[in-house]
Write a protein that holds these residues in place. Sequence first.
Motif, short mmCIF file in Angstrom:
data_model
loop_
_atom_site.label_atom_id
_atom_site.label_comp_id
_atom_site.label_asym_id
_atom_site.label_seq_id
_atom_site.Cartn_x
_atom_site.Cartn_y
_atom_site.Cartn_z
N ALA A 87 -104.38 -61.32 14.83
CA ALA A 87 -103.96 -62.84 14.59
C ALA A 87 -104.62 -63.47 13.42
O ALA A 87 -104.10 -64.45 12.91
CB ALA A 87 -104.24 -63.46 16.05
N TRP A 88 -105.81 -62.95 13.33
CA TRP A 88 -106.58 -63.68 12.03
C TRP A 88 -106.05 -63.30 10.92
O TRP A 88 -105.86 -64.03 9.70
CB TRP A 88 -107.84 -63.49 12.33
CG TRP A 88 -108.77 -64.54 11.10
CD1 TRP A 88 -109.16 -63.83 10.30
CD2 TRP A 88 -109.26 -65.62 11.30
NE1 TRP A 88 -109.94 -64.84 9.34
CE2 TRP A 88 -110.03 -65.99 10.17
CE3 TRP A 88 -109.26 -66.46 12.53
CZ2 TRP A 88 -110.53 -67.12 10.01
CZ3 TRP A 88 -109.75 -67.85 12.07
CH2 TRP A 88 -110.47 -68.16 11.08
N THR A 89 -105.85 -62.06 10.83
CA THR A 89 -105.22 -61.46 9.50
C THR A 89 -103.81 -61.87 9.22
O THR A 89 -103.66 -62.36 7.99
CB THR A 89 -105.42 -59.71 9.51
OG1 THR A 89 -106.43 -59.34 10.00
CG2 THR A 89 -104.76 -59.41 8.44
N GLU A 90 -103.00 -62.22 10.02
CA GLU A 90 -101.65 -62.51 9.91
C GLU A 90 -101.52 -64.03 9.52
O GLU A 90 -100.66 -64.22 8.72
CB GLU A 90 -100.74 -62.26 11.09
CG GLU A 90 -100.68 -60.76 11.28
CD GLU A 90 -99.76 -59.95 10.23
OE1 GLU A 90 -98.63 -60.50 10.06
OE2 GLU A 90 -100.38 -59.11 9.82
N SER A 91 -102.21 -64.82 10.23
CA SER A 91 -102.03 -66.30 10.17
C SER A 91 -103.17 -67.24 9.92
O SER A 91 -103.18 -68.29 9.97
CB SER A 91 -101.13 -66.79 11.17
OG SER A 91 -101.68 -66.84 12.31
N ARG A 92 -104.40 -66.46 10.16
CA ARG A 92 -105.61 -67.33 10.53
C ARG A 92 -105.42 -68.05 11.85
O ARG A 92 -105.87 -69.23 11.93
CB ARG A 92 -106.04 -68.38 9.46
CG ARG A 92 -106.10 -67.79 7.95
CD ARG A 92 -107.27 -66.60 8.10
NE ARG A 92 -107.69 -66.49 6.60
CZ ARG A 92 -107.22 -65.27 5.91
NH1 ARG A 92 -106.40 -64.70 6.49
NH2 ARG A 92 -107.84 -65.12 4.84
N MET A 93 -104.59 -67.60 12.63
CA MET A 93 -104.42 -68.20 14.09
C MET A 93 -103.73 -69.49 13.87
O MET A 93 -104.18 -70.61 14.45
CB MET A 93 -105.70 -68.21 14.71
CG MET A 93 -106.22 -66.94 15.18
SD MET A 93 -107.69 -67.04 16.14
CE MET A 93 -108.33 -65.19 16.59
N THR A 94 -102.70 -69.60 12.98
CA THR A 94 -101.97 -70.88 12.68
C THR A 94 -100.49 -70.73 13.30
O THR A 94 -99.71 -69.76 12.68
CB THR A 94 -102.00 -71.33 11.13
OG1 THR A 94 -103.38 -71.18 11.10
CG2 THR A 94 -101.27 -72.47 11.01
#
Length: 666
Positions: free
Chosen positions: A308-315
């Motif tokens: 989740a962090w790699t894909e969107s920084r959890m955004t």
Amino acid sequence: MNNISVNMEGLGDKIANIQNISNIVSGVGNKLASISSGLDSDIKYRQNIDGKLRNLCREINNLEKSINRTSEYINQAITAYADVEKKLMDSFNEMNDEPKADILDLTDKIEGYYLSLNSKIADIFGVIQSTIKSSIAHLIDFFDKDSDEIITNKQLKKEDLLISMPELEGILTYDNNKYNEYVKLMQQRLNELGYRDSRGNPLAVDGYFGDRTLEEITKFKQNNKLWNFGEYEGKVGETTWEYLFVKAEPIVINKSEGEKVQDKVQEKPKVENSTRKYGNPNYDEIVNYIEQYCDEIGLPKDIGLAIAWTESRMTQYEGDKLANANENKNKNGKVTSTDWGIMQLNDKSWSDKYDFEHIRNDWEYNVRCGLDVALNRYNEAIRRNESNIPRATYSGYNTWSNIDRYRTEKDQRDINFYTYYKTKPWEAKITNEQPKIDNNHHNQQETKINTNSNYNMVDTTSWNAVKPKYTYNSGPRTPEAYNKLIDQFNVESNPRYVPRGGATYCNIYAWDISIAMGVELPRFVEINQKGNLEDATGKAIGRNLKKGYILYQDEKNATATELNANRLAIWLDAQGENYGWKEITPEEAQKRANEGYMTISCIDESPSIGHVQVVRPTPHGSDYNSKKGVYLAQAGKSSSISNGLYFKDKYESEKYYKRYKFYTHD
């Protein structure tokens, strides 16, 4: 003949119970084997964990063999007894008188033998039960005693068994070209239980184990907490078969819409009380939700969080009315697909499986769907016995088919993922949900980013100025905004930066980001030595060569030059400060980048090829580390293109590092 009547059905029930125990023991052994093969090497050999797991597997394997030998022994006893009983029955049927004493005596001995056998079987069950309890106790003691997960040995109640359950022969596996009557029964049963595809349609009862059947049986196994990993993934054996026809509960169907009630999602467009922009949920809320769902489906938490962090920084949301979207374009600039939300699910790849209205608007649904995809790739990584399960999981998530990319290619996305997996940058976000205010500005104004609908960031005519999707408008500089403006260019896959014709495009990449940041580097500058194109020491002209300047039409009399990497380094040294570019140290460069200011590093390698890099915020906001150097994004040679790496991880020479100069702009 009542004197020699023996309850053979009772013995048969005991054999069935023994076989059930054997299957359970075998399942535990297979689970342990899969766990052992899936451990990272840095964990596997800590405190001899791998050795302990192997010993447990060996112990359980021996137990399974012992149980099977017991079952075989009882079967042989039953067969022998049945033969003797038949012979006695035949003998009695031929007799007209009362049974002879010696025959009656023989029947008494047989009945005594049966009672003795029955007693021994009871003893055997006691031994089996004791051994299983011991093994499970050993297993629980081996793992964390405070774990919420409990290993159970649930047995089906006799009254729950259905006499009409068809007996399965063999194991059912995916094969779209082979008809199987048992597959047909399975399809019919799945339909009866209410399983439907994403459009609400039942399975075709055709006897072929194809994609849709695999999808529904996978759902069934997940819903019933059945083992679906490693060699058991997507396969139907006796345990799954028994659940299908005996234990599984039907799924309640919404008759008007034909979809599973438990899969229906509530639209949750924004989080009203969030401290993050655009109604994005707070980091702690996202992290807690990801951890809970990972626990539910059996995916390691840190893998789900790092994806989740790699894909969107959890955004999830990027504007007042927009979901976080990253469009994928072909060489002609045409949008071919879009990745959405926290988990960046692609609407071309997953439109048949997931509801993309909810993918865009419901962050929880977006997370669940993404983690389900990740679980599939995690299981595949285990099945393939990959050397690094977390990295293989992300490679599979990002590409689906290329699960070994992390070890066959040097893809920066895999490197970034593993960095986040180990450093856990989301933890720092949780500890401080409130955005930091730059005290130098004394300005609590919100940072504003413009969104351009008519953007083009893949133009391979490098001298054409880029049209970014996002550009800085106003407000304080922030690392979040700086990262967003850098990441939009997708340097690792953007055709604009692919080396071609012997040329590389590190300077173009830095130019593009400077445009997005509102501090555009010049493309053309004046020269002070007429005809010397390397004399890039004059005033900035801009992105277009204005009238009155001479360059390509008469290079011997040129009064202007175009900045490549070497010339940019020369110009920044000579004129940079006059245009807002201040020279700073590497440590200051990282600090400025972490605060959200445009920062670059460059080197003049004349007469060879120079280099320009963009210094970007560190993945977890850490301070400058002299052993690693600054954190970079760069174009250049194919082997050097990266959206994020530490200088000294790529270039190990301290001497080379010291030759670079660093510049920043407000």
